[in-house]
Enzyme design. Structure first.
Site, PDB file in Angstrom:
ATOM      1  N   GLU A  52      10.897   4.946   9.939  1.00 18.37           N
ATOM      2  CA  GLU A  52      11.208   6.304  10.378  1.00 18.37           C
ATOM      3  C   GLU A  52      12.673   6.423  10.787  1.00 18.37           C
ATOM      4  O   GLU A  52      13.427   5.441  10.794  1.00 18.37           O
ATOM      5  CB  GLU A  52      10.261   6.692  11.519  1.00 18.37           C
ATOM      6  CG  GLU A  52       8.813   6.698  11.047  1.00 18.37           C
ATOM      7  CD  GLU A  52       7.832   7.248  12.076  1.00 18.37           C
ATOM      8  OE1 GLU A  52       8.187   7.361  13.272  1.00 18.37           O
ATOM      9  OE2 GLU A  52       6.692   7.558  11.661  1.00 18.37           O
ATOM     10  N   GLU A  63       3.941   2.904   1.270  1.00 20.40           N
ATOM     11  CA  GLU A  63       3.594   2.702  -0.150  1.00 20.40           C
ATOM     12  C   GLU A  63       4.845   2.689  -1.021  1.00 20.40           C
ATOM     13  O   GLU A  63       5.004   1.847  -1.911  1.00 20.40           O
ATOM     14  CB  GLU A  63       2.664   3.814  -0.652  1.00 20.40           C
ATOM     15  CG  GLU A  63       1.328   3.883   0.054  1.00 20.40           C
ATOM     16  CD  GLU A  63       1.328   4.826   1.256  1.00 20.40           C
ATOM     17  OE1 GLU A  63       2.321   4.840   2.014  1.00 20.40           O
ATOM     18  OE2 GLU A  63       0.323   5.529   1.430  1.00 20.40           O
TER      19      GLU A  63
HETATM   20  N1  THU Z   1       3.080   7.411   6.203  1.00 22.98           N
HETATM   21  C1  THU Z   1       3.054   6.383   5.304  1.00 22.98           C
HETATM   22  O1  THU Z   1       3.717   5.356   5.502  1.00 22.98           O
HETATM   23  N2  THU Z   1       2.274   6.517   4.206  1.00 22.98           N
HETATM   24  C2  THU Z   1       1.510   7.618   3.920  1.00 22.98           C
HETATM   25  O2  THU Z   1       0.922   7.690   2.851  1.00 22.98           O
HETATM   26  C3  THU Z   1       1.397   8.678   4.904  1.00 22.98           C
HETATM   27  C4  THU Z   1       2.332   8.637   6.038  1.00 22.98           C
HETATM   28  C5  THU Z   1       3.949   7.284   7.377  1.00 22.98           C
HETATM   29  C6  THU Z   1       5.157   8.183   7.344  1.00 22.98           C
HETATM   30  C7  THU Z   1       5.449   8.360   8.802  1.00 22.98           C
HETATM   31  O3  THU Z   1       6.292   7.294   9.233  1.00 22.98           O
HETATM   32  C8  THU Z   1       4.110   8.235   9.487  1.00 22.98           C
HETATM   33  O4  THU Z   1       3.247   7.644   8.549  1.00 22.98           O
HETATM   34  C9  THU Z   1       3.520   9.563   9.947  1.00 22.98           C
HETATM   35  O5  THU Z   1       3.501  10.496   8.930  1.00 22.98           O
END
Ligand code: THU
Length: 143
Positions: A52, A63
């Site tokens: 993030e 992913e």
């Molecule tokens: N996130 C993922 O890593 N993969 C997904 O398929 C959905 C969301 C992460 C992005 C963000 O850092 C956190 O989950 C909340 O959305």
């Protein structure tokens, strides 16, 4: 009565590696630690986690991080065979998660038939084909 499909080869290993990859997440804003582990068609394993940023849209999903690592290693020939995705809260409790829309588009780019596994709300793992996760996806039009 139809039976659940047999798990893809090595999916247990991918699930364990996705759980481990989630521990590397940098997710101070959502506090949702996500990990992904994939197997390429050539049999190699790659992982990724979400990363993030204070400027929220700059952050990235687990992913697509795993896919980027796979492409870096195998080049344009990379094909996706299977992937597991796992999510945890900051206390380490497993949470249900399924790939976001952008990640679904990224998954089908590399393997529509790939097995995709993630936890359901009852904590059991589900396994579906990438194609089934994104009907009517964008396909680059032929001209
Ligand atoms: N996130 C993922 O890593 N993969 C997904 O398929 C959905 C969301 C992460 C992005 C963000 O850092 C956190 O989950 C909340 O959305």
């Amino acid at each position: 009565m139809s039976e659940a499909p047999a798990p893809a080869d090595g999916m247990d290993e991918l699930r364990a590696r996705a759980d481990a990859a989630a521990r590397q997440a940098y997710a101070p804003y959502s506090r949702l630690n996500v990990g992904a582990a994939l197997r390429s068609a050539s049999g190699q394993l790659y992982t990724g986690c979400n990363v993030e940023n204070a400027a929220y849209p700059v952050g990235g999903c687990a992913e697509r991080a795993a896919i980027a690592t796979a492409v870096q290693a195998e080049g344009a020939a990379f094909r996706l065979a299977a992937i597991a995705v796992a999510a945890f809260d900051e206390a380490g409790r497993a949470l249900p998660v399924s790939p976001c829309g952008a990640c679904r588009q990224a998954l089908v780019e590399f393997g529509g038939a790939a097995a995709v596994s993630f936890r359901q709300p009852d904590a059991s793992w589900v396994e579906v084909a990438a194609d089934a996760l994104l009907p009517w996806r964008f396909v680059f039009p032929t001209r």
